[in-house]
Design a protein around this motif. Structure first.
Motif, short mmCIF file in Angstrom:
data_model
loop_
_atom_site.label_atom_id
_atom_site.label_comp_id
_atom_site.label_asym_id
_atom_site.label_seq_id
_atom_site.Cartn_x
_atom_site.Cartn_y
_atom_site.Cartn_z
N SER A 1 49.80 75.95 -4.16
CA SER A 1 50.63 76.62 -5.17
C SER A 1 51.86 75.76 -5.40
O SER A 1 52.47 75.24 -4.48
CB SER A 1 51.03 78.01 -4.69
OG SER A 1 51.76 77.95 -3.48
N VAL B 1 51.60 81.91 -9.72
CA VAL B 1 51.13 82.42 -8.42
C VAL B 1 51.37 83.92 -8.30
O VAL B 1 50.79 84.58 -7.43
CB VAL B 1 51.81 81.65 -7.27
CG1 VAL B 1 53.27 82.08 -7.09
CG2 VAL B 1 51.04 81.80 -5.97
N VAL C 1 45.59 83.15 -9.94
CA VAL C 1 45.30 82.67 -8.58
C VAL C 1 43.80 82.66 -8.33
O VAL C 1 43.25 81.68 -7.79
CB VAL C 1 46.04 83.54 -7.54
CG1 VAL C 1 45.65 83.12 -6.13
CG2 VAL C 1 47.55 83.43 -7.72
N GLY D 1 52.92 85.86 -3.46
CA GLY D 1 52.16 84.71 -3.90
C GLY D 1 51.39 84.06 -2.76
O GLY D 1 50.24 83.62 -2.94
N LEU E 1 47.26 83.76 -2.80
CA LEU E 1 46.57 82.47 -2.73
C LEU E 1 45.61 82.43 -1.55
O LEU E 1 44.46 82.00 -1.68
CB LEU E 1 47.58 81.33 -2.64
CG LEU E 1 46.98 79.93 -2.85
CD1 LEU E 1 46.55 79.75 -4.31
CD2 LEU E 1 47.97 78.84 -2.47
#
Length: 275
Positions: free
Chosen positions: A12, A71, A77, A124, A128
């Motif tokens: 990210s 993100v 994502v 985030g 991810l």
């Protein structure tokens, strides 16, 4: 042969700074690098885009893939993780690099800015990893590196910027939690944090300008530490490492080439230079 040869790394952020340095270092060791980042067009205030990052990755010898997205957005994502699997056949390494910095005190920090920081940093990181989890489970050398600090309850840190501390500690807690949760599945998860300030746009623009920049180390120190961390055995999991700790274990004793001068600026949540 590098442990990253022909492996696929999903990151990210990474258009600039520490993330870009890590991406280029991984590419130099033969990795495929997929970057999820928002910067599609040049910004006069910030260097680099997701596309220039991929150009640097490929110039270093790896294969790169740019995914323009946020993100904070679950669909973006998931699309990045799917693109990594479609293009390269899997995901072996997740690097949680994207981060928002806001050092405003509680009374002045708006709920909107608070939410932005939590959503990019801790949420985030969760999104991810979760999106990459099926591919990580299929890898025979699954690794996670999160750029987040050691957790400290020292009042001089907690009282300085509680909201930012919460967002960064959330990244750390998630990562250490995954190390425990997935230990039996061979997914190693660790955090990496710089001992000192790093020469990035954030330091230049938000943290003191030229004087702090002069006392900051180059992003290459974090890239080299990340590469050394990824070379460690799979059972080295569930820890927060400072960059200098990993480098010294790998045999690097001279930190002078990374800059920062004789009295480098310590990073947040670090109280003294390690010996």
């Amino acid at each position: 042969m590098s442990a990253l040869k022909d492996r696929t790394l999903l990151m990210s952020g990474g258009s600039r700074g520490i993330g870009l340095a890590i991406a280029v270092a991984a590419a130099g060791r033969g990795a495929n690098v997929v970057i999820l980042a928002k910067t599609d067009q040049p910004d006069p205030r910030l260097p680099g885009t997701v596309h220039t990052a991929v150009a640097e990755i490929e110039a270093a010898g790896g294969q790169g893939l740019a995914v323009v997205g946020d993100v904070r957005n679950e669909d973006d994502v998931e699309r990045a993780a799917a693109a990594a699997v479609d293009r390269f056949g899997g995901i072996d390494v997740v690097v949680n690099n994207a981060s928002a910095l806001n050092l405003t005190g509680t009374a002045e920090l708006t709920p909107k800015r608070y939410d932005l920081m939590q959503d990019i940093n801790s949420r985030g990181t969760f999104l991810l990893f979760r999106a990459a989890l099926p591919a990580l489970r299929a890898s025979d050398r699954a690794r996670v590196i999160t750029l987040s600090p050691p957790i400290t309850l020292a009042p001089h840190w907690l009282g300085r910027f509680p909201a930012y501390a919460l967002s960064k500690f959330g990244m750390t807690i998630l990562t250490l939690g995954w190390a425990a949760e997935f230990a039996g599945e061979g997914i190693a998860a660790n955090c990496l944090w710089p001992e000192t300030a790093i020469k990035t746009a954030a330091v230049q623009n938000l943290l003191g300008g030229g004087d702090t920049v002069d006392r900051s180390r180059d992003p290459q120190i974090m890239a080299d530490a990340a590469m050394a961390l990824l070379e460690l055995p799979q059972d080295r999991t569930g820890r927060v490492y400072l960059d200098v700790e990993v480098l010294r274990e790998a045999g690097t004793t001279d930190l002078a080439p990374y800059g920062g001068g004789p009295d480098p600026e310590l990073d947040f949540f670090v109280d003294e230079l390690s010996s």
